[in-house]
Scaffold this active site. Sequence first.
Site, short mmCIF file in Angstrom:
data_model
loop_
_atom_site.label_atom_id
_atom_site.label_comp_id
_atom_site.label_asym_id
_atom_site.label_seq_id
_atom_site.Cartn_x
_atom_site.Cartn_y
_atom_site.Cartn_z
N GLU A 1 -1.03 -3.85 1.99
CA GLU A 1 -1.76 -2.84 2.78
C GLU A 1 -2.70 -2.16 1.80
O GLU A 1 -2.28 -1.31 1.00
CB GLU A 1 -0.78 -1.82 3.36
N GLU B 1 -14.33 3.46 -1.54
CA GLU B 1 -13.66 4.58 -0.86
C GLU B 1 -13.91 5.85 -1.66
O GLU B 1 -13.77 5.84 -2.88
CB GLU B 1 -12.14 4.36 -0.88
P1 NAP Z 1 -2.79 2.42 -6.58
O1 NAP Z 1 -3.38 2.99 -7.82
O2 NAP Z 1 -3.09 1.00 -6.28
O3 NAP Z 1 -1.22 2.65 -6.70
C1 NAP Z 1 -0.33 2.30 -5.67
C2 NAP Z 1 1.04 2.03 -6.26
O4 NAP Z 1 0.96 0.90 -7.12
C3 NAP Z 1 1.56 3.17 -7.12
O5 NAP Z 1 2.95 3.26 -6.95
C4 NAP Z 1 1.21 2.70 -8.53
O6 NAP Z 1 2.01 3.27 -9.54
C5 NAP Z 1 1.53 1.22 -8.37
N1 NAP Z 1 0.95 0.38 -9.41
C6 NAP Z 1 -0.22 0.52 -10.05
N2 NAP Z 1 -0.39 -0.50 -10.95
C7 NAP Z 1 0.72 -1.29 -10.85
C8 NAP Z 1 1.16 -2.48 -11.51
N3 NAP Z 1 0.43 -3.08 -12.44
N4 NAP Z 1 2.35 -3.00 -11.17
C9 NAP Z 1 3.12 -2.42 -10.22
N5 NAP Z 1 2.76 -1.28 -9.57
C10 NAP Z 1 1.57 -0.72 -9.88
O7 NAP Z 1 -3.23 3.25 -5.30
P2 NAP Z 1 -3.14 4.81 -5.06
O8 NAP Z 1 -4.24 5.46 -5.81
O9 NAP Z 1 -1.75 5.31 -5.30
O10 NAP Z 1 -3.38 4.91 -3.48
C11 NAP Z 1 -4.64 4.94 -2.93
C12 NAP Z 1 -5.03 3.58 -2.39
O11 NAP Z 1 -4.06 3.15 -1.43
C13 NAP Z 1 -6.34 3.60 -1.64
O12 NAP Z 1 -7.09 2.46 -1.97
C14 NAP Z 1 -5.90 3.54 -0.17
O13 NAP Z 1 -6.87 3.02 0.69
C15 NAP Z 1 -4.70 2.68 -0.26
N6 NAP Z 1 -3.82 2.86 0.91
C16 NAP Z 1 -3.75 1.86 1.83
C17 NAP Z 1 -2.96 2.02 2.96
C18 NAP Z 1 -2.87 0.94 4.00
O14 NAP Z 1 -1.98 1.02 4.85
N7 NAP Z 1 -3.72 -0.08 3.98
C19 NAP Z 1 -2.23 3.21 3.15
C20 NAP Z 1 -2.32 4.20 2.18
C21 NAP Z 1 -3.12 4.01 1.06
P3 NAP Z 1 1.49 4.59 -10.33
O15 NAP Z 1 1.45 5.66 -9.32
O16 NAP Z 1 2.49 4.81 -11.37
O17 NAP Z 1 0.12 4.25 -10.87
#
Ligand code: NAP
Length: 480
Positions: free
Chosen positions: A247, A378
Amino acid sequence: MSKLYINGRWSASETGREFNSYNPANGSLLDSVADGNREDTANAIHAAEEAFKKWSVVPAIQRSDYLMACYDSMIKNQDLLAEMITREQGKPLKEAINEVGYAASFFRWYAEEARRIYGETLPSNAADKRIVISRQPVGVVAAITPWNFPLAMITRKIAPALAAGCTVVVKPAEQTPLNAVTLFKVLEECNLPPGVINLITTSQPRDVGEELLHNPAVKKITFTGSTDVGKYLTKEASNQMKRVSMELGGHAPFIVFDDADIEDAVNGVIASKFRNAGQTCVCANRIYVQESIMDEFISLFAEKVNAFSVGEGFKSEVDIGPLIDKDAIQKSKNHIEDALNKGAKLITGGKQINGEGNFFEPTILLDVAEDMYICQEETFGPVAPILTFKTENEVIERANNVPYGLAAYFYTNDYSRSIRVSEKLEYGIIGLNDAIPAVAQAPFGGMKESGVGREGGKEGLLDFLETKYISMKFKNECEQ
Ligand code: NAP
């Protein structure tokens, strides 16, 4: 200090390390949290693997009862959960209460669906054969979640996984670990067997991710977050052909046709764009308004946005809370600066609000064009970019011309146009005169680089099930 939850017990990490969680409204320290590492993750996976042996054969009606208990427990603890959302993630309390209701609704829906995991029989090619199709849980699931809906993004994964008979290791976002801890404490009241759900909070996502990706006991990675991290996880998961549900990010067009109810459309844009201070994957990122109604639309939109109250989410009059961190503030600033340099006009807002917290003025930009960063990435902030269009065909082409395909919205009162446009938009979720379409019973998810798989609905359950067919040969003549 908050701890990890492994095999039904709260424990410090193997290294004893901790990290801190802060309130984005004022920068204050909320608590320290156990900093799980690869070894802790391996322990959690082992617990989930052992628990799977029993949980996967618990009769569906009992799994359903457990899930209903989780729903009840969340509703009973609604205030506790909502206050933690506002404290750690920042959204206004009224939005946080809505999130708790939405998050809990996945337990209720999947409590009902757990009892409807049906198989099939198929006509065979031979008189002495029968073909039976059955569904079985995929196994141990790793769930990696973001900070913007710190409860709902977890329950949207746990609930269908448990309904299917899977066990789970959750890795929540680094900015909102206390929300995950509070949720697990609330779920602990439901006496799920040890190891069925496990929690690894961490400041080392890559390290924990490596274990989740490479431990062969994990059969599925379900992820919500950015497209870049989603692509990395998908590539790595392919080494063991683990199943993935992704997602990811979006870039939603919000189209207002000249036959729409303008006030309704303005209220819709406001709900979509400014909910959670613009930090939602489905929020309006490009607002296309048909030329002939632009003046009326803008004056009503600006009037309503100028009336917003920005501040700490516990104050009842507040409409918009803080952004999650300083990087989020910087991204909104960069998008605004780039747009203004390339010819956009500032209608209102445009600046960070001085003080301790990460507050940003709700902003409207006019004369925005597709070559500006704001139309390509975004923003994840309270910035509304407005573009004009002349014809239906033109706006559909422009709306589709991004690599994302999560949500799209359009407002019209023309029946034929409703059908034409909803079929032509290349997006997984369409809001037709509806700015808030997400509900537990509908399949939420994106096309193109917005992801694979769906969460919610019966589709959300299928993503946690393997299909097996049993071809049975038998003696179809009775011997006496
Ligand atoms: P993110 O930076 O991709 O992080 C999401 C999760 O992934 C966090 O728990 C992060 O941990 C973890 N993560 C990062 N690098 C990783 C790795 N190498 N291995 C394993 N896990 C890893 O995204 P975000 O900034 O938290 O959230 C915003 C994004 O989510 C936006 O792009 C938004 O559009 C998207 N989103 C999508 C939906 C949907 O349903 N399509 C819903 C909500 C949000 P850390 O926090 O420790 O970095």
